[in-house]
Scaffold this motif. Structure first.
Motif, PDB file in Angstrom:
ATOM      1  N   SER A   2       0.825  -1.212   0.000  1.00 44.94           N
ATOM      2  CA  SER A   2       0.000   0.000   0.000  1.00 44.94           C
ATOM      3  C   SER A   2       0.857   1.259   0.000  1.00 44.94           C
ATOM      4  O   SER A   2       0.439   2.308  -0.496  1.00 44.94           O
ATOM      5  CB  SER A   2      -0.923   0.018   1.224  1.00 44.94           C
ATOM      6  N   TYR A   3       2.058   1.148   0.569  1.00 47.94           N
ATOM      7  CA  TYR A   3       2.888   2.340   0.773  1.00 47.94           C
ATOM      8  C   TYR A   3       3.659   2.733  -0.482  1.00 47.94           C
ATOM      9  O   TYR A   3       4.342   3.757  -0.481  1.00 47.94           O
ATOM     10  CB  TYR A   3       3.798   2.128   1.986  1.00 47.94           C
ATOM     11  N   ALA A   4       3.510   1.934  -1.550  1.00 48.95           N
ATOM     12  CA  ALA A   4       4.052   2.378  -2.836  1.00 48.95           C
ATOM     13  C   ALA A   4       3.290   3.602  -3.342  1.00 48.95           C
ATOM     14  O   ALA A   4       3.816   4.367  -4.159  1.00 48.95           O
ATOM     15  CB  ALA A   4       3.971   1.246  -3.855  1.00 48.95           C
ATOM     16  N   ARG A   5       2.061   3.799  -2.828  1.00 44.48           N
ATOM     17  CA  ARG A   5       1.264   4.949  -3.239  1.00 44.48           C
ATOM     18  C   ARG A   5       1.489   6.164  -2.347  1.00 44.48           C
ATOM     19  O   ARG A   5       0.937   7.229  -2.602  1.00 44.48           O
ATOM     20  CB  ARG A   5      -0.223   4.575  -3.249  1.00 44.48           C
ATOM     21  N   VAL A   6       2.267   5.985  -1.284  1.00 48.05           N
ATOM     22  CA  VAL A   6       2.606   7.130  -0.434  1.00 48.05           C
ATOM     23  C   VAL A   6       3.840   7.778  -1.047  1.00 48.05           C
ATOM     24  O   VAL A   6       4.985   7.482  -0.695  1.00 48.05           O
ATOM     25  CB  VAL A   6       2.880   6.682   1.017  1.00 48.05           C
ATOM     26  N   ALA A   7       3.601   8.614  -2.025  1.00 56.79           N
ATOM     27  CA  ALA A   7       4.704   9.187  -2.808  1.00 56.79           C
ATOM     28  C   ALA A   7       4.295  10.544  -3.339  1.00 56.79           C
ATOM     29  O   ALA A   7       3.107  10.891  -3.411  1.00 56.79           O
ATOM     30  CB  ALA A   7       5.074   8.257  -3.964  1.00 56.79           C
ATOM     31  N   ASN A   8       5.288  11.319  -3.711  1.00 53.35           N
ATOM     32  CA  ASN A   8       5.045  12.644  -4.275  1.00 53.35           C
ATOM     33  C   ASN A   8       4.703  12.554  -5.760  1.00 53.35           C
ATOM     34  O   ASN A   8       5.117  11.627  -6.463  1.00 53.35           O
ATOM     35  CB  ASN A   8       6.290  13.527  -4.101  1.00 53.35           C
TER      36      ASN A   8
END
Length: 881
Positions: free
Chosen positions: A733-739
């Motif tokens: 899921s944290y692959a989408r926590v990005a700029n």
């Protein structure tokens, strides 16, 4: 003045901190391990001779007592009784085995999938279980993962110096990062090395450069050539030395910089077959101690008294205790069982220690070496106080209990309400003040069944903690009988703690019952292609008394929405966007996008000819069963489309979301497609499960509602790092926590019409939650969101953070600070889980037990997934979400 009787009472009943022990085997695995190993380190053919040892003969006599067998019971009789226990009330037996143990410090690096996780043992001790992290296991796990990822040089690559050096640096960085993470974990009490067993205690102390060089040489020349055959076991001299020294250096830094002091244990063995006695002399550690590492972590070296109980005879145990007390100050002696695999070992070790300890202390008092008072204090120190001090535990030594009233464990005290043994099916109990109230609206069901006269089956469904939709299929007559008789479907309480493939976690308990109560208002006809003439209904958990269970995510959400309505005059509407990627699968099982001539909002000839018939069929089926689709369209990634659902009251909205997602995925399946909610199913695309939340009121002024709205989201912003554990519940899921990706954003922030922040304000009264994906249980995720918001409303929090109308990644640090944007979003599941564990605000409004079990399950799920290679893990998740 204390007497010998006072001393005996303390020695026999004082609660103990077991500063060195191991996990119990799962019951299904216990039969494969020989209980003969309880009293010996022998293995293989040598094990049979154990039956003539003094330690075994004594254990047989004592186990007759534990098993409630006659004095003439043989070893075979014991094993027959033990088999019955494993098949029967195993947990009650364990309660007896752990009697008197207050706290366990557990080295859980001995086994993995065959044992219970460390915190499962909390149910049987007076307080709780902490971890002792075995550093060699941490290292082996990292190297095993590097091999799966193809970054560990194997075969001819071993001779490539550059590749080996790069892999060594990668490994060492990952190892030290893991150790730092464990140092900061409140459930970790200390660390352990088994270097004595692997390469001996004669560590070579040198400067950092030389230590790293020695480690690299051992890594390349000794470790890599044989690592696969040895299942990545760490036993190469320079490599093992470097792990110990690196750990000591990090522990030293934590003590100096962060005032976090955690010990490092060295296991020196008991003459085991896999140990070199010449290199197991603890005096070899003197250079390490004088180097300053251990002296910084704790001021003294301490001696663990474990393993000789129950592996040495009575006389030998007393002799060892006397020798230890003669050469070591009492303040430096620590009790332990070194128990592993079997509850019996915990019981035998403590029983035998108490017997030997009583004999030694009474002799000292009778010979005037100690007063009775001094002996009592010695007992309390060795049993409890020394370990409390060494491991910086906050627990207190409880008062001794009388023999007639044994102390209840923490699990018995805190979870008593969870233990129930009700028969099935359950007939719901209702308030005496409302005798005519019924749990089910039979008129609703009668009307529904008349409208759909061909109905033959009902799917009763509920969503578990890890977002898996569970179901029971009932013939229509059975379902009618169930609701007419005010009954529910009984399930094991333990089923709430299993993973998607029935993998057992420590949240599982075989004791107790839950009941699934179908919510008749959610009855909805299945789509026309369902092989059964059926309808679906969503259920919630209730307890034996018919009341809502607080471990049910749906019930938590219902309770919170009612509290908002009753106490604050606020009602919520929620609308969901189902982002879904349609994939096709080749004969090798590989997935590829269904459509590729693709962009956001496009309608290409390929989409017209290939996608539109299926998309239209899905939309029509949803409409036919009463689910309103506002629009559907192509999204930005290959094979990606979005179905936008109409806003509904929040519980009803999620019920509808689940029923809609099921239709989408089942219709796609009929076309040999996989419609996945995976947040990153392809490198070119990410999918969310964006939720639009609006606050509404019929009795508040517009200004009052706006004030509460800002207080609500001030509470959400404050708790956002912890909420991510529920909103973004998988490592991927944290692959989408990005700029710069229009996804969840990388900063804790909110902004009007800003798609680069996790909370987008659409307009006054309506917000979009962008940091939510299809892996989440939406009942649980939105419950947590409302809990954070409720805290904000009730505390009348002021929204300190300003409206961010630009991409926060493009702002300077000073510009972000001006807006109040100072915290990054979590970048891993573990980081979010740590925030959630300490989120006391959320636990005030949600069931703490539900949150604790969720954390346990997500860590167990992560461990299970981490054991897969990347390709297998990716396919496994796509197939389930």
């Amino acid at each position: 003045m204390a007497t010998l009787d006072d001393l005996r009472k303390v020695v026999r009943s004082c609660p103990v901190i077991d500063n060195h022990a191991h996990n119990l085997l799962l019951p299904s695995k216990q039969e494969a391990h020989d209980l003969l190993t309880a009293t010996t380190e022998a293995q293989g053919d040598a094990l049979e001779d154990t039956k003539t040892s003094l330690s075994h003969i004594r254990a047989v006599r004592q186990l007759r007592e534990l098993y409630n067998l006659d004095d003439d019971a043989t070893w075979d009789d014991l094993m027959e009784k033990r088999a019955d226990i494993l098949q029967g009330d195993f947990e009650s037996f364990l309660q007896r085995c752990f009697t008197g143990i207050h706290t366990i410090l557990m080295d859980d690096g001995l086994d993995d999938t065959t044992v219970y996780l460390y915190d499962w043992h909390d149910d049987f001790v007076l307080d709780k279980t902490f971890r002792i992290v075995r550093i060699e296991t941490v290292a082996a796990d990292i190297l095993r993962e590097m091999y799966k990822e193809g970054t560990l040089p194997i075969g001819p690559a071993i001779h490539n110096d550059d590749m080996c050096a790069e892999a060594w640096i990668t490994f060492l960085q990952a190892f030290e990062s893991s150790i730092v993470t464990e140092i900061n974990d409140s459930d970790v009490a200390g660390f352990k090395s088994v270097i004595c067993y692997r390469t001996g205690l004669d560590l070579k102390i040198a400067g950092d450069v030389q230590i790293a060089t020695n480690g690299l040489e051992a890594f390349q020349s000794s470790y890599l050539p044989n690592c696969i055959q040895k299942d990545f076991r760490i036993e190469s001299k320079g490599l093992n030395d470097s792990l110990v020294i690196s750990t000591c250096r990090l522990l030293s830094a934590a003590a100096k910089q962060d005032s976090i002091s955690k010990p490092l244990q060295f296991h020196t063995g008991l003459g085991d077959a896999d140990i070199d006695l010449l290199r197991s002399d603890p005096s070899y550690l003197q250079p390490l101690i004088t180097a300053g590492y251990l002296a910084t972590v704790y001021k003294n070296v301490y001696l663990d008294l474990g393993e000789v109980f129950p592996q040495v005879s009575r006389n030998g145990q007393e002799t060892i205790l006397r020798q230890c007390m003669e050469v070591t100050p009492i303040s430096k002696l620590l009790f332990s069982t070194d128990a592993h695999h079997f509850g019996e070992v915990y019981w035998l070790a403590l029983k035998q220690f108490r017997e030997a300890f009583e004999k030694v202390l009474v002799d000292y008092v009778e010979n005037d070496d100690l007063t009775a008072e001094q002996a009592i204090e010695a007992a309390k120190d060795i049993y409890f106080n020394n370990a409390k001090r060494v491991y910086n535990l906050t627990t207190e030594l409880p008062e001794m209990e009388s023999d007639e009233q044994p102390r209840r464990t923490r699990a018995q005290s805190n979870r008593e309400a969870r233990i129930m043994q009700a028969p099935q099916p359950l007939q719901l109990a209702w308030k005496e003040t409302e005798p005519d109230e019924k749990p089910y609206d039979l008129d609703v069901f009668t009307k529904f069944s008349k409208q759909h006269s061909g109905l033959k089956y009902i799917y009763v469904q509920w969503l578990d903690y890890v977002g898996t939709l569970r179901a029971r299929m009932l013939p229509i007559a059975a379902f009618h009988r169930l609701i007419t008789n005010s009954e529910c479907i009984g399930i094991s309480r333990g089923n709430t703690g299993t993973l998607q493939n029935d993998h057992i976690t420590s949240a599982v308990t075989p004791i107790g019952q839950l009941y699934v109560e179908p919510d008749i208002t959610t009855l909805r006809l299945s789509h026309s292609h369902d092989p059964l003439a059926s309808a679906t209904v969503i259920g919630s958990f209730c307890n034996e008394d018919g009341r809502r269970s607080d471990c049910c995510p749906r019930n938590n959400l219902r309770t919170l929405t009612e509290r908002f309505s009753n106490d604050h005059g606020i009602m919520f509407l929620a609308g969901f966007e189902i982002e879904v990627v349609f994939l096709k699968q080749n004969t090798e099982g590989e997935y590829s996008p269904w459509t590729t001539n693709h962009a956001w909002g496009t309608f290409t000839p390929e989409q017209f000819g290939v996608a539109l018939p299926v998309l239209a069929e899905i939309a029509e089926e949803l409409t036919n069963i009463g689910i309103d689709v506002q629009q559907f369209h192509s999204e930005s990634g290959p094979g990606q489309y979005e179905f936008v659902l109409s806003p509904l009251p929040v519980v009803e909205a999620i019920d509808t979301l689940l029923q809609a997602r099921q239709v989408v995925q089942q219709i796609a399946r009929l076309h040999k497609l996989r419609a996945t909610l995976h947040p990153v199913p392809l490198n070119a695309v990410g999918s969310g499960q964006h939720a639009h939340i609006s606050l509404n009121s019929t009795n508040l002024s517009q200004q009052d509602l706006e004030d509460r709205e800002l207080s609500f989201f001030a509470g959400v912003v404050e708790q956002l790092p912890a909420l991510c554990a529920l909103l973004l519940p998988n490592e991927v899921s944290y692959a989408r926590v990005a700029n710069d990706m229009w996804t969840s954003g990388a900063w804790v922030a909110w902004g009007t019409q800003n798609r680069e922040v996790p909370l987008r304000k659409v307009k006054t009264g309506r917000w979009e939650i962008r940091c939510l994906d299809g892996f989440a249980n939406p009942y649980l995720a939105i419950s947590a969101l409302l809990a954070a918001g409720l805290n904000g409303v009730e505390a009348k929090k002021h929204m300190e953070m300003k409206d961010c109308t630009e991409n926060p990644a493009r702002l300077t640090e000073a510009q972000r600070a001006e807006l109040g944007i100072t915290e990054r979003m979590p970048t891993s599941l573990e980081e979010s889980l740590r925030h959630l564990e300490t989120a006391e605000v959320l636990k005030q409004f949600l069931s703490p037990r539900m949150i604790d079990d969720y954390v346990v399950m997500k860590r167990a799920e992560k461990q299970m997934l981490d054991e897969m290679d990347g390709k297998e893990r990716h396919a496994w998740l796509i197939e389930r979400y």
